[in-house]
Design a protein around this motif. Structure first.
Motif, mmCIF file in Angstrom:
data_model
loop_
_atom_site.group_PDB
_atom_site.id
_atom_site.type_symbol
_atom_site.label_atom_id
_atom_site.label_comp_id
_atom_site.label_asym_id
_atom_site.label_seq_id
_atom_site.Cartn_x
_atom_site.Cartn_y
_atom_site.Cartn_z
ATOM 1 N N GLY A 165 26.885 -11.311 -9.630
ATOM 2 C CA GLY A 165 27.452 -10.180 -10.290
ATOM 3 C C GLY A 165 26.237 -9.803 -11.685
ATOM 4 O O GLY A 165 26.617 -11.570 -13.074
ATOM 5 N N ASN A 166 26.594 -9.013 -12.563
ATOM 6 C CA ASN A 166 26.523 -8.347 -13.801
ATOM 7 C C ASN A 166 27.840 -8.814 -15.478
ATOM 8 O O ASN A 166 27.097 -8.522 -16.032
ATOM 9 N N GLN A 167 28.758 -9.855 -14.384
ATOM 10 C CA GLN A 167 29.368 -10.577 -14.808
ATOM 11 C C GLN A 167 29.090 -11.250 -15.840
ATOM 12 O O GLN A 167 28.961 -11.442 -17.175
ATOM 13 N N LEU A 168 28.036 -12.156 -15.163
ATOM 14 C CA LEU A 168 26.841 -13.001 -15.955
ATOM 15 C C LEU A 168 25.920 -12.028 -17.182
ATOM 16 O O LEU A 168 24.640 -11.807 -16.727
ATOM 17 N N ASP A 169 26.350 -12.693 -17.673
ATOM 18 C CA ASP A 169 25.120 -11.282 -19.020
ATOM 19 C C ASP A 169 25.060 -12.498 -20.568
ATOM 20 O O ASP A 169 25.612 -13.692 -20.636
ATOM 21 N N ALA A 170 24.263 -12.303 -20.963
ATOM 22 C CA ALA A 170 24.316 -12.969 -22.493
ATOM 23 C C ALA A 170 25.012 -13.556 -23.470
ATOM 24 O O ALA A 170 25.471 -13.931 -23.450
ATOM 25 N N LEU A 197 25.133 -22.817 -9.245
ATOM 26 C CA LEU A 197 23.956 -22.745 -9.777
ATOM 27 C C LEU A 197 23.536 -24.412 -9.164
ATOM 28 O O LEU A 197 24.527 -25.428 -9.633
ATOM 29 N N GLY A 198 22.107 -24.643 -8.798
ATOM 30 C CA GLY A 198 21.983 -26.073 -8.093
ATOM 31 C C GLY A 198 20.523 -26.180 -9.255
ATOM 32 O O GLY A 198 19.938 -25.354 -10.194
ATOM 33 N N ASN A 199 19.842 -27.641 -8.127
ATOM 34 C CA ASN A 199 18.888 -27.847 -9.343
ATOM 35 C C ASN A 199 17.682 -27.126 -8.808
ATOM 36 O O ASN A 199 16.503 -26.192 -10.437
ATOM 37 N N ILE A 200 17.875 -26.658 -8.202
ATOM 38 C CA ILE A 200 16.171 -25.756 -7.827
ATOM 39 C C ILE A 200 16.200 -24.644 -8.264
ATOM 40 O O ILE A 200 15.445 -24.440 -8.954
ATOM 41 N N TYR A 201 17.566 -23.932 -8.266
ATOM 42 C CA TYR A 201 17.149 -22.258 -9.194
ATOM 43 C C TYR A 201 17.505 -22.118 -10.851
ATOM 44 O O TYR A 201 17.099 -21.600 -11.125
ATOM 45 N N VAL A 202 18.544 -23.671 -11.463
ATOM 46 C CA VAL A 202 18.472 -23.995 -12.676
ATOM 47 C C VAL A 202 16.727 -23.942 -12.570
ATOM 48 O O VAL A 202 16.383 -22.988 -13.513
ATOM 49 N N VAL A 241 16.491 -14.291 -9.823
ATOM 50 C CA VAL A 241 16.265 -15.921 -9.089
ATOM 51 C C VAL A 241 17.548 -15.622 -7.854
ATOM 52 O O VAL A 241 16.869 -15.649 -6.763
ATOM 53 N N ILE A 242 18.242 -15.549 -8.094
ATOM 54 C CA ILE A 242 19.171 -16.229 -7.372
ATOM 55 C C ILE A 242 18.920 -14.687 -5.576
ATOM 56 O O ILE A 242 19.321 -15.308 -4.608
ATOM 57 N N ALA A 243 19.360 -13.728 -6.585
ATOM 58 C CA ALA A 243 19.318 -11.786 -5.641
ATOM 59 C C ALA A 243 17.376 -12.183 -4.883
ATOM 60 O O ALA A 243 18.321 -11.971 -3.283
ATOM 61 N N GLU A 244 17.134 -12.958 -5.655
ATOM 62 C CA GLU A 244 15.595 -13.056 -4.448
ATOM 63 C C GLU A 244 15.679 -13.861 -3.447
ATOM 64 O O GLU A 244 14.781 -13.511 -2.488
ATOM 65 N N ALA A 245 16.191 -14.913 -3.741
ATOM 66 C CA ALA A 245 16.147 -15.665 -2.774
ATOM 67 C C ALA A 245 17.295 -15.258 -1.997
ATOM 68 O O ALA A 245 16.810 -15.731 -0.494
ATOM 69 N N ILE A 246 18.225 -15.098 -1.849
ATOM 70 C CA ILE A 246 19.112 -13.828 -1.008
ATOM 71 C C ILE A 246 18.606 -13.589 -0.264
ATOM 72 O O ILE A 246 18.226 -13.596 1.127
#
Length: 307
Positions: A165-170, A197-202, A241-246
């Protein structure tokens, strides 16, 4: 092990069958998976109605009408199948179709590894269905937790924020990483900071953001404790990355489930993960994707454009 997008894809695929369904009975075919099942596991689920199916980090959570939550983890090799079942009157429904298509990580359909079978009857899907949990390596598990005590349960009490979600920001990344000398990749994989978060998407997010996995986490924070431009790029890249993978996994899995009822992994094409020796896909870079082991896990990155 499945990463957050795969687990969310499984949740979305299971939801039409699980939500608002009544559990007619449960076949528990062994006493344990990674851990022993709770006492009277099948009996406690029988007759309950599933009021919602959610996800926290990499855990699937089915809320039940008695205030308890069925918590499920896929482990290394766990997957679900949705099949036609028997009605309460004992009448069989239509059979399942053959499985078409090829998948990057195919899941087992060997019935010797079918360890739990949920027999459901609900409003969303006509007739009865069976949801079968298959797990050859038995690293997954299931347990029952009271919803009121979920946040303080050992499985959940130390989990960090969700990265979807948008909670994750700079600025949030700045608060999490301020003063940390640990490598950026290790910080992103710390489930106490960011859950799921896992290895692939990081690896994928760091490449998009142009940041080296070996860079100290605290270097994306200003002296005033605010997020830098690099932190803004990283936060945006993680969310994308997470949104596109989902979205990719959800689309593929819906098609696959309509065909044969199988719910499992979906892996889309990656830019750097598992592409050691390939040309960097960033336009104009000209570098090569490298592989380096960090903390026992493979990091895939381009040393030329990731600084």
């Amino acid at each position: 092990m499945p990463e957050l997008p795969e687990v969310e894809t499984v949740r979305r695929g299971l939801a039409p069958s699980f939500e608002d369904a009544r559990i007619l009975r449960v076949e528990q075919r062994r006493p344990d998976l990674r851990f022993p099942f709770p006492e009277r596991f099948a009996d406690r689920l029988t007759g309950r109605r599933v009021t919602g199916l959610g996800r926290r980090s990499k855990y699937l959570m089915a809320d039940l009408d008695d205030g308890s939550v069925l918590v499920m983890h896929l482990g290394m090799s766990g997957s679900f199948r949705v099949e036609a079942g028997q009605s309460e009157a004992g009448q069989s429904e239509a059979g399942e179709a053959e499985a078409p298509g090829e998948f990057h990580h195919p899941r087992s359909k060997d019935q010797r590894h079918d360890h739990v079978v949920f027999h459901l009857e609900g409003a969303a899907r006509p007739g009865a269905v069976r949801i079968v949990y298959n797990d050859p390596r038995r690293f997954g598990f299931m347990t029952l937790v009271e919803r009121a005590g979920l946040a303080s349960h050992p499985l959940f009490e130390k989990l960090g924020i969700e990265p979807t979600g948008n909670q994750l920001d700079a600025d949030l990344l700045a608060r999490l990483f301020n003063g940390r000398k640990t490598p950026l990749k290790a910080a992103l994989l710390d489930q106490r900071l960011i859950a799921g978060l896992g290895n692939i998407y990081v690896c994928e997010a760091l490449h998009r953001a142009g940041l080296s996995p070996k860079r100290a986490a605290g270097t994306i924070v200003t002296k005033a404790g605010k997020g830098t431009v690099a932190a803004e790029r990283l936060a945006r890249s993680i969310r994308e990355v997470i949104a596109e993978a989902i979205a990719a996994g959800g689309s593929s899995l819906r098609d696959h489930r309509q065909a044969d009822g199988t719910l499992g992994y979906f892996q889309h094409s990656f830019l750097v993960y598992d592409r050691e020796g390939a040309s960097c896909p960033r336009e104009g870079c000209g570098g090569t994707v490298l592989r380096e082991v960090q903390g026992g896990r493979s990091s895939f990155f381009c040393a030329r454009c990731q600084k």
